[in-house]
Design an enzyme around this catalytic site. Structure first.
Site, PDB file in Angstrom:
ATOM      1  N   ALA A   1      -1.644  48.788   3.300  1.00 45.73           N
ATOM      2  CA  ALA A   1      -3.094  48.941   3.175  1.00 45.73           C
ATOM      3  C   ALA A   1      -3.787  47.646   2.755  1.00 45.73           C
ATOM      4  O   ALA A   1      -4.945  47.425   3.109  1.00 45.73           O
ATOM      5  CB  ALA A   1      -3.414  50.069   2.205  1.00 45.73           C
ATOM      6  N   THR A   2      -3.107  46.803   2.006  1.00 47.11           N
ATOM      7  CA  THR A   2      -3.725  45.530   1.621  1.00 47.11           C
ATOM      8  C   THR A   2      -4.047  44.710   2.875  1.00 47.11           C
ATOM      9  O   THR A   2      -5.156  44.201   3.037  1.00 47.11           O
ATOM     10  CB  THR A   2      -2.787  44.738   0.688  1.00 47.11           C
ATOM     11  OG1 THR A   2      -2.577  45.513  -0.499  1.00 47.11           O
ATOM     12  CG2 THR A   2      -3.391  43.388   0.308  1.00 47.11           C
TER      13      THR A   2
ATOM     14  N   ALA B   1       2.160  53.764   4.162  1.00 43.88           N
ATOM     15  CA  ALA B   1       3.211  54.780   4.153  1.00 43.88           C
ATOM     16  C   ALA B   1       3.686  55.133   2.746  1.00 43.88           C
ATOM     17  O   ALA B   1       3.986  56.291   2.452  1.00 43.88           O
ATOM     18  CB  ALA B   1       4.404  54.300   4.992  1.00 43.88           C
ATOM     19  N   HIS B   2       3.736  54.126   1.858  1.00 44.15           N
ATOM     20  CA  HIS B   2       4.412  54.392   0.575  1.00 44.15           C
ATOM     21  C   HIS B   2       3.611  55.245  -0.402  1.00 44.15           C
ATOM     22  O   HIS B   2       4.113  55.596  -1.464  1.00 44.15           O
ATOM     23  CB  HIS B   2       4.880  53.080  -0.075  1.00 44.15           C
ATOM     24  CG  HIS B   2       3.827  52.268  -0.743  1.00 44.15           C
ATOM     25  ND1 HIS B   2       3.629  52.299  -2.104  1.00 44.15           N
ATOM     26  CD2 HIS B   2       2.934  51.383  -0.265  1.00 44.15           C
ATOM     27  CE1 HIS B   2       2.652  51.450  -2.427  1.00 44.15           C
ATOM     28  NE2 HIS B   2       2.216  50.884  -1.319  1.00 44.15           N
TER      29      HIS B   2
ATOM     30  N   THR C   1       6.899  40.910  15.185  1.00 44.60           N
ATOM     31  CA  THR C   1       7.862  41.930  15.610  1.00 44.60           C
ATOM     32  C   THR C   1       7.659  43.195  14.797  1.00 44.60           C
ATOM     33  O   THR C   1       7.562  43.136  13.563  1.00 44.60           O
ATOM     34  CB  THR C   1       9.295  41.402  15.410  1.00 44.60           C
ATOM     35  OG1 THR C   1       9.438  40.227  16.202  1.00 44.60           O
ATOM     36  CG2 THR C   1      10.337  42.428  15.817  1.00 44.60           C
TER      37      THR C   1
ATOM     38  N   CYS D   1      -4.622  47.318 -16.701  1.00 41.19           N
ATOM     39  CA  CYS D   1      -4.973  45.917 -16.894  1.00 41.19           C
ATOM     40  C   CYS D   1      -4.351  45.076 -15.785  1.00 41.19           C
ATOM     41  O   CYS D   1      -3.144  45.039 -15.626  1.00 41.19           O
ATOM     42  CB  CYS D   1      -4.501  45.434 -18.241  1.00 41.19           C
ATOM     43  SG  CYS D   1      -3.149  46.397 -18.887  1.00 41.19           S
TER      44      CYS D   1
HETATM   45  C1  LIG Z   1      -2.093  51.310  -2.936  1.00 41.74           C
HETATM   46  C2  LIG Z   1      -3.445  51.045  -2.422  1.00 41.74           C
HETATM   47  C3  LIG Z   1      -3.713  49.936  -1.610  1.00 41.74           C
HETATM   48  C4  LIG Z   1      -2.653  48.900  -1.295  1.00 41.74           C
HETATM   49  O1  LIG Z   1      -1.705  49.393  -0.408  1.00 41.74           O
HETATM   50  P1  LIG Z   1      -0.370  48.538  -0.099  1.00 41.74           P
HETATM   51  O2  LIG Z   1       0.225  49.224   1.076  1.00 41.74           O
HETATM   52  O3  LIG Z   1       0.463  48.666  -1.317  1.00 41.74           O
HETATM   53  O4  LIG Z   1      -0.781  47.160   0.189  1.00 41.74           O
HETATM   54  C5  LIG Z   1      -4.982  49.786  -1.128  1.00 41.74           C
HETATM   55  N1  LIG Z   1      -5.954  50.650  -1.418  1.00 41.74           N
HETATM   56  C6  LIG Z   1      -5.746  51.734  -2.190  1.00 41.74           C
HETATM   57  C7  LIG Z   1      -6.865  52.679  -2.475  1.00 41.74           C
HETATM   58  C8  LIG Z   1      -4.488  51.961  -2.727  1.00 41.74           C
HETATM   59  O5  LIG Z   1      -4.289  53.019  -3.503  1.00 41.74           O
END
Ligand SMILES: *Cc1c(COP(=O)(O)O)cnc(C)c1O
Length: 409
Positions: free
Chosen positions: A74-75, A203-204, A243, A329
């Protein structure tokens, strides 16, 4: 019941065994590169990636699997959405609207755009964490090209009015991105009904593996063009090279399929656990407050402030239970998080707060154990707090004098 107990499901989740099982062959005999067009190994991997694309599309109700672009999480998806859209549509305007409680991946991407000369409005939120759609309407100018508002907050669990925001964005012809990382798989998300143009997920957070995610990019009504962040081999129709992480993608697909099938039953069960935790604690302790919205919140989120107790000390006392402090924090300075500041939580309460993140693998037994231990620890720490004792004796004296007055009159 086994210790330690994991109750930090907003940070990450355990991979579901059904997900792991689906992934395993793609580390061993099915190791082909999904871009290898001229042999069976490649075709097999490509087919598995296609299946995963459909599974993700189905979960968020995308019109076509081609709208699913695989990323590293998501980042990356948040960075991609904001920087890629600004890069492609920057000639139409220079203004972005987002809100104060977004994840850092959105906030810092917006800051990077400010450095390049773009203007960003960071909308405030109400004390329960909601974005005000009227305020958003007023923030829009004829230079606004993108609205980025999260679907649900990762600290306090508040669910934002995504559908209303989508409708407003459509009315004004502005693109709408939502970071739905915490919402997807937990509450129903429908990109068509909700007017979402771009959506980030990972996914995580939904019982899949780390390091794989998606950016959904709408391909019709309107057809969105987005410029790549990562260039190279031309994978993912040239907008996200590299890839493909086939085992990860297969796992993400399976996690989405399970989430779709079990969304309602899982949601109800997990919400029951959060409520059990809340009533268990609130019925035995005074001076505890719930942060975030009481009803418009993620089923697994319970964010509580325990007045007169340091969140850090409470965590120290609860080493066998994995939760987060509300101050979350991000620096060594132990400042309250930007989210708790944005909802206007008093500093002492921000430092007294704990985020419980319940999920698919938590049990009632674990909740009951946690309630018992939290009550024990809070009572112990408050017993050491002169402030708490002073307050109690004051209240006690007040009650006695009230009773006396009643009996006199
Ligand atoms: C965990 C999270 C992210 C980051 O996701 P990653 O896959 O760990 O990079 C972004 N936005 C929200 C709201 C999240 O909870």
């Amino acid at each position: 019941m086994k210790l330690p107990i994991y109750m930090d499901n907003h940070a990450t989740t355990q991979v579901d065994s059904r997900v792991l099982e689906t992934m395993l062959p793609f580390f061993t005999e099915k190791f082909g590169n999904a871009s290898s067009r001229n042999h069976l190994f490649g075709w097999e991997s490509e087919a598995a990636v296609d299946t995963a694309r459909q599974q993700v599309a189905r979960l968020i109700h995308a019109a076509s699997p081609h709208e699913i672009i695989f990323t590293s999480g998501a980042t990356e998806s948040d960075n991609f959405a904001i920087k890629g859209i600004v890069d492609a549509y920057g000639q139409n305007g220079n203004h972005i609207v987002t809100c104060a409680i977004e994840h850092k991946a959105v906030l810092d991407s917006c800051k990077a755009m400010e450095k390049k000369g773009y203007q960003v409005t960071y909308l405030p939120v109400s004390p329960n964490g909601l974005v005000d759609v009227e305020r958003l309407r007023q923030a829009i100018t004829n230079k606004t090209i993108l609205i980025s508002i999260m679907a649900a907050n990762n600290e306090i669990g508040t669910i934002e009015p995504v559908r209303e925001i989508g409708r407003l964005a459509k009315e004004r012809g502005i693109l709408f991105h939502t970071d739905a990382t915490q919402a997807v798989g937990k509450i129903p998300i429908n990109v068509e009904d909700m007017g979402i143009d771009l959506l980030s997920l990972t996914a995580h957070k939904i019982y899949g593996p780390k390091g794989v995610g998606v950016l959904y990019v709408r391909s019709s009504k309107p057809r969105i063009k987005i410029n790549p962040l990562i260039e190279g081999g031309g994978q993912e129709r040239g907008i996200r090279s590299g890839t493909l992480n086939v085992p990860g993608i297969v796992g993400l697909g399976k996690a989405c399929e399970i989430a779709q099938q079990e969304l309602m039953s899982d949601g109800e069960r997990v919400m029951g656990l959060s409520e059990r935790l809340k009533t268990g604690i609130l019925s035995q302790l005074d001076e505890v407050s719930v942060n975030g919205h009481l009803s418009q919140r993620l089923p697994g989120n319970m964010h509580l402030s325990f007045a007169f107790v340091e969140g850090e000390s409470l965590l120290m006392g609860l080493k066998e239970i994995a939760v987060s402090t509300g101050s979350a924090c991000t620096s060594a300075s132990l400042e309250p998080s930007h989210v708790l500041r944005a909802i206007g939580l008093e500093e002492h309460l921000a430092h007294s707060s704990i985020r419980f993140g319940l999920g698919r693998f938590n049990t009632e037994e674990e909740v009951d154990y946690t309630v018992r231990r939290v009550v024990e620890e809070v009572c112990r720490l408050r017993g050491l707090s002169p402030l708490y004792r002073a307050k109690k004796t004051k209240v006690g004296r007040q009650e006695t004098s009230n009773k006396l007055q009643e009996s006199v009159s």
